[in-house]
Design a protein around this motif. Structure first.
Motif, PDB file in Angstrom:
ATOM      1  N   ASN A 143     -27.698   8.746 -60.341  1.00 46.15           N
ATOM      2  CA  ASN A 143     -27.358   8.226 -61.666  1.00 46.15           C
ATOM      3  C   ASN A 143     -26.203   8.942 -62.349  1.00 46.15           C
ATOM      4  N   GLY A 144     -25.924  10.169 -61.953  1.00 49.46           N
ATOM      5  CA  GLY A 144     -24.853  10.909 -62.612  1.00 49.46           C
ATOM      6  C   GLY A 144     -23.539  10.922 -61.865  1.00 49.46           C
ATOM      7  N   GLN A 145     -23.406  10.081 -60.845  1.00 52.14           N
ATOM      8  CA  GLN A 145     -22.195  10.130 -60.013  1.00 52.14           C
ATOM      9  C   GLN A 145     -20.918   9.903 -60.821  1.00 52.14           C
ATOM     10  N   TYR A 146     -20.933   8.906 -61.672  1.00 54.63           N
ATOM     11  CA  TYR A 146     -19.718   8.614 -62.443  1.00 54.63           C
ATOM     12  C   TYR A 146     -19.454   9.707 -63.474  1.00 54.63           C
ATOM     13  N   ASP A 147     -20.520  10.252 -64.062  1.00 57.52           N
ATOM     14  CA  ASP A 147     -20.359  11.319 -65.056  1.00 57.52           C
ATOM     15  C   ASP A 147     -19.544  12.474 -64.491  1.00 57.52           C
ATOM     16  N   TYR A 148     -19.822  12.870 -63.252  1.00 55.43           N
ATOM     17  CA  TYR A 148     -19.201  14.066 -62.692  1.00 55.43           C
ATOM     18  C   TYR A 148     -18.054  13.768 -61.724  1.00 55.43           C
ATOM     19  N   SER A 149     -17.857  12.489 -61.388  1.00 54.90           N
ATOM     20  CA  SER A 149     -16.787  12.153 -60.442  1.00 54.90           C
ATOM     21  C   SER A 149     -15.635  11.395 -61.078  1.00 54.90           C
ATOM     22  N   PHE A 150     -15.818  10.880 -62.314  1.00 57.19           N
ATOM     23  CA  PHE A 150     -14.717  10.154 -62.948  1.00 57.19           C
ATOM     24  C   PHE A 150     -13.480  11.041 -63.041  1.00 57.19           C
ATOM     25  N   TRP A 151     -13.692  12.309 -63.458  1.00 60.50           N
ATOM     26  CA  TRP A 151     -12.567  13.239 -63.495  1.00 60.50           C
ATOM     27  C   TRP A 151     -12.380  13.777 -62.077  1.00 60.50           C
ATOM     28  N   MET A 152     -11.497  13.134 -61.318  1.00 63.01           N
ATOM     29  CA  MET A 152     -11.383  13.374 -59.889  1.00 63.01           C
ATOM     30  C   MET A 152     -11.229  14.842 -59.497  1.00 63.01           C
ATOM     31  N   PRO A 153     -10.423  15.673 -60.185  1.00 68.15           N
ATOM     32  CA  PRO A 153     -10.293  17.059 -59.727  1.00 68.15           C
ATOM     33  C   PRO A 153     -11.621  17.817 -59.692  1.00 68.15           C
ATOM     34  N   ASN A 154     -12.606  17.327 -60.440  1.00 64.96           N
ATOM     35  CA  ASN A 154     -13.915  17.974 -60.431  1.00 64.96           C
ATOM     36  C   ASN A 154     -14.698  17.638 -59.171  1.00 64.96           C
ATOM     37  N   THR A 155     -14.452  16.470 -58.570  1.00 61.10           N
ATOM     38  CA  THR A 155     -15.178  16.063 -57.359  1.00 61.10           C
ATOM     39  C   THR A 155     -14.274  15.222 -56.471  1.00 61.10           C
ATOM     40  N   PRO A 156     -13.301  15.825 -55.786  1.00 57.22           N
ATOM     41  CA  PRO A 156     -12.377  15.030 -54.959  1.00 57.22           C
ATOM     42  C   PRO A 156     -13.073  14.440 -53.736  1.00 57.22           C
ATOM     43  N   ILE A 157     -12.782  13.177 -53.462  1.00 57.86           N
ATOM     44  CA  ILE A 157     -13.351  12.510 -52.298  1.00 57.86           C
ATOM     45  C   ILE A 157     -12.751  13.047 -50.999  1.00 57.86           C
ATOM     46  N   THR A 158     -11.564  13.621 -51.080  1.00 51.85           N
ATOM     47  CA  THR A 158     -10.899  14.233 -49.941  1.00 51.85           C
ATOM     48  C   THR A 158      -9.816  15.169 -50.468  1.00 51.85           C
ATOM     49  N   LEU A 159      -9.253  15.999 -49.567  1.00 49.25           N
ATOM     50  CA  LEU A 159      -8.129  16.876 -49.907  1.00 49.25           C
ATOM     51  C   LEU A 159      -7.113  16.785 -48.775  1.00 49.25           C
ATOM     52  N   GLN A 160      -5.830  16.737 -49.137  1.00 52.29           N
ATOM     53  CA  GLN A 160      -4.813  16.423 -48.126  1.00 52.29           C
ATOM     54  C   GLN A 160      -3.923  17.608 -47.748  1.00 52.29           C
ATOM     55  N   ARG A 161      -4.298  18.800 -48.155  1.00 53.11           N
ATOM     56  CA  ARG A 161      -3.633  20.010 -47.661  1.00 53.11           C
ATOM     57  C   ARG A 161      -4.694  20.990 -47.224  1.00 53.11           C
ATOM     58  N   PRO A 162      -4.385  21.850 -46.249  1.00 53.59           N
ATOM     59  CA  PRO A 162      -5.398  22.798 -45.779  1.00 53.59           C
ATOM     60  C   PRO A 162      -5.699  23.849 -46.844  1.00 53.59           C
ATOM     61  N   PRO A 163      -6.847  24.502 -46.740  1.00 45.94           N
ATOM     62  CA  PRO A 163      -7.169  25.559 -47.697  1.00 45.94           C
ATOM     63  C   PRO A 163      -6.203  26.729 -47.547  1.00 45.94           C
ATOM     64  N   PRO A 164      -5.941  27.430 -48.622  1.00 50.79           N
ATOM     65  CA  PRO A 164      -5.017  28.574 -48.535  1.00 50.79           C
ATOM     66  C   PRO A 164      -5.558  29.649 -47.600  1.00 50.79           C
TER      67      PRO A 164
END
Length: 666
Positions: free
Chosen positions: A548-569
């Motif tokens: 039920n809280g998926q949109y609450d915490y995922s609307f702001w994408m940087p808080n819950t990115p569906i993917t990342l396109q650069r490797p970790p530092p």
């Protein structure tokens, strides 16, 4: 002649009525009636029609009714959805026959009188025959399929439209679901966002996606997402509260030392470990899996370890993050004392990993797929007259339909997860298979899970507080119903249908893996009570907590990115705002991810809360009273949760009973 008064209740749903000729036969312990044409059946949905059936002799105690439908040449061959049939006998007895299913063919359908009967209660030969015939028919309609090796088995179907009519979405649900999806995608298309492959140049632009669809919590997350306390808070009361655990000894592959981390008031890490103030999130379940390729670009998925400290003010704060499982020089341990963007990018990689672990394990596997296994096994192995069928069938509503949609539109070849998530494609199935192999029965029972994670006394853990109260209320209700029908352990052991049901779940849901601890048979009444409680809790409360809280915490994408396109530092001091923007998913990927969680967070207008039973499966007074008591206790809990939430900056509403759907229906 003796007269039986027959009252037919047609369902109040679109298409429930019929223009066809309906016939009924009454079958009792002593005799049976002639097949009777119910003349002038009112065709309107929600109608109540009364008829008489005359018999030369008493039929005795009514055992079942037979219904069939024939279309004439002047009317189309349509479907009919009767809710129930009530019959008043010449002796004044009232018999209720629950139906709650579509009749669309010319076959004869038999429905039992509403009193629940175990298999060894059957004394009438026709009742025994009807029981076997029903299950034989169900085995054909509800077959097992294997979506992929290592995953729980699923229903055999060629898309949701091929499912039996009574388990499909209602017309209302279908229309609303389609409209919500269409409007979201249309909005993205009109804004030119759905096919925009550029990176975000400014984080503030993300808020313009679905600018009229904010929630109070999504706005709060947007404002505070960089704060360490909110980062930590989400592991307790966000959509994934089932991973964090108390840590008394650091894992060998997470070499955090006393001099690395800052602990207030002159304490140190070693002391706080001993005091029980250190907590850990370990994403080892994701280790070793290659990430997806999205829009031609290789993506990145990490398996972090995160350490938290409980401060004296009872707030949980992150104190160390390692983004990969194996310690190495190119795998630094990030700390809050590092530069702003070093620490922030480490948290972003954790939140992206959490998206995957939450969606595939906590959400998809542990609620959707488990609920499907429970539903298919129930439909294949327990007849409508069985007490466990009556208890559990309300908690299967729409589950098979929504899961078929998920397989085609989310994880299928052209699904959103397959196209846009770091964990999409082949790796998705492998993650689910690994998750299943490590899942235990105890982890599905919240009292055991909280104890095993040693999370009993951490303050401000509202998922735990509300979840344990819900478990106790559900348990009390289930205990009352089961003890009404099963007076001894021997009766449980003698119920061959019950034993076949749990064996089917063990085989098809848990792939006969004994290490899961799932029962293979029931030997005692308490074992049955606990398992049935877990089924109801999983299909309702647990799904609400992780959905039920998926949109609450995922609307702001940087808080819950569906993917990342650069490797970790691989070293500190190399991250900036520019590299962070290049790491986050591009515009098109972002908006499709947000659209999905928007769709999956919408409550349908035919939502059925946990405390409601619109279909009467029980007819005896004791279980019906237990249902009323169950509702009263949930209403009381709802008031208490609402009062508590008034004093919270972030109200925890996901386990408020009025927000919990009876089943996995979205």
């Amino acid at each position: 002649m003796l007269v039986y008064q027959v009252t037919v209740y047609t369902g109040d749903r679109v298409g429930a009525a019929t223009l066809n000729n309906v016939h009924i036969k009454l079958v009792g312990t002593d005799d049976e009636s002639e097949r009777k044409w119910l003349k002038s059946l009112v065709i309107f949905r929600g109608s109540i029609s009364t008829y008489t059936v005359s018999c030369p002799n008493s039929l005795g105690k009514l055992v079942l009714i037979e219904l069939d439908k024939r279309h004439n040449h002047l009317t189309p061959d349509d479907a009919w959805f009767p809710e129930k049939v009530e019959i008043k006998s010449p002796e004044g007895n009232i018999y209720t026959f629950p139906i709650h299913c579509w009749i669309s063919d010319r076959e004869t359908h038999r429905f039992r009188e509403g009193k629940a009967l175990r298999i060894f209660d059957e004394s009438h030969s026709l009742g025994q025959y009807a029981r076997k015939q029903e299950l034989s028919h169900r085995k054909v309609c509800y077959g097992w399929d294997c979506f992929d090796a290592g995953m729980p088995n699923s229903i055999e179907a060629d898309g949701p439209c091929s499912l039996p009519s009574e388990i499909q979405f209602s017309f209302t649900k279908t229309a609303e679901f389609g409209y919500t999806a269409l409007t979201a995608l249309t909005e993205l298309h009109l804004k030119g966002l759905d096919d925009n492959h550029r990176n975000w140049e400014n984080l503030d632009h993300i808020k313009e996606v679905f600018c009229n669809k904010h929630t109070p919590i999504s706005d709060y997350v947007h404002e505070h997402w960089m704060a360490d306390w909110l980062f930590a808070y989400q592991f307790l009361n966000g959509v994934h509260p089932t991973l964090i655990r108390r840590c008394k000894t650091l894992p060998e592959n997470f070499p955090v030392t006393d001099d690395m981390v800052f602990i207030p008031n002159g304490s140190n890490l070693s002391k706080e470990l001993t005091l029980g103030n250190i907590y850990l999130c370990d994403y080892k379940n994701l280790d070793g899996f290659p990430a997806n390729t999205v829009e031609g670009i290789q993506q990145y998925l990490t398996a972090p370890l995160v350490l938290f400290h409980k401060r004296d003010n009872d707030k949980l704060m992150p104190i160390a993050i390692q983004l990969k499982q194996t310690p190495a020089e190119d795998n630094p341990i990030f700390l809050p004392t590092d530069s702003t963007y070093d620490w922030l990018i480490a948290k972003i990689f954790v939140r992206s990993a959490d998206f995957t672990e939450h969606q595939l394990n906590a959400h998809f596997l542990r609620t959707h797929l488990m609920a499907e296994v429970f539903a298919v096994s129930l439909l294949r192995k327990l007849p409508m007259v069985h007490p466990l069928y009556k208890l559990l069938i309300p908690h299967t509503r729409y589950t098979l339909h929504i899961n078929e949609l998920a397989r085609s539109q989310l994880i299928g070849p052209t699904g959103v997860f397959t196209k846009y998530a770091a964990s999409g494609g082949e790796v998705l199935n492998r993650i689910v298979a690994r998750s299943l192999s490590s899942m235990t029965y105890r982890s599905l029972c919240i009292p055991d899970d909280i104890a095993d994670r040693d999370m009993q006394d951490l303050p401000n853990f509202y998922y735990r507080d509300d979840g344990l109260q819900l478990w106790d209320i559900v348990y009390k209700f289930v205990q009352g119903v089961i003890q009404y029908y099963y007076k001894s352990d021997d009766e449980v052991q003698r119920d061959s249908e019950l034993q076949t049901w749990i064996g089917n779940i063990f085989q098809h849901g848990f792939l006969s893996q004994q290490q899961t601890g799932i029962p293979q048979r029931f030997n005692t009444v308490p074992e049955l009570i606990k398992f049935a409680t877990m089924v109801i809790f999983t299909c309702s409360c647990q799904h609400a907590a992780v959905n039920n809280g998926q949109y609450d915490y995922s609307f702001w994408m940087p808080n819950t990115p569906i993917t990342l396109q650069r490797p970790p530092p691989t070293k500190k001091g190399t991250t900036s705002e520019a590299t962070m923007l290049q790491t986050l998913p591009p515009i098109s990927v972002t908006v499709h991810g947000i659209a999905v969680v928007w769709l999956l967070s919408r409550q349908s207008s035919d939502f059925v809360p946990l405390e409601h039973y619109p279909e009467d499966h029980f007819t005896e007074e004791t279980p019906r009273q237990l249902q009323k008591d169950f509702k009263a206790e949930l209403d009381t809990l709802s008031i208490a949760i609402s009062n508590r939430n008034k004093g919270l900056d972030i109200p925890y509403t996901y386990l408020d009973p009025k927000n919990i759907e009876n089943s996995v229906a979205i």
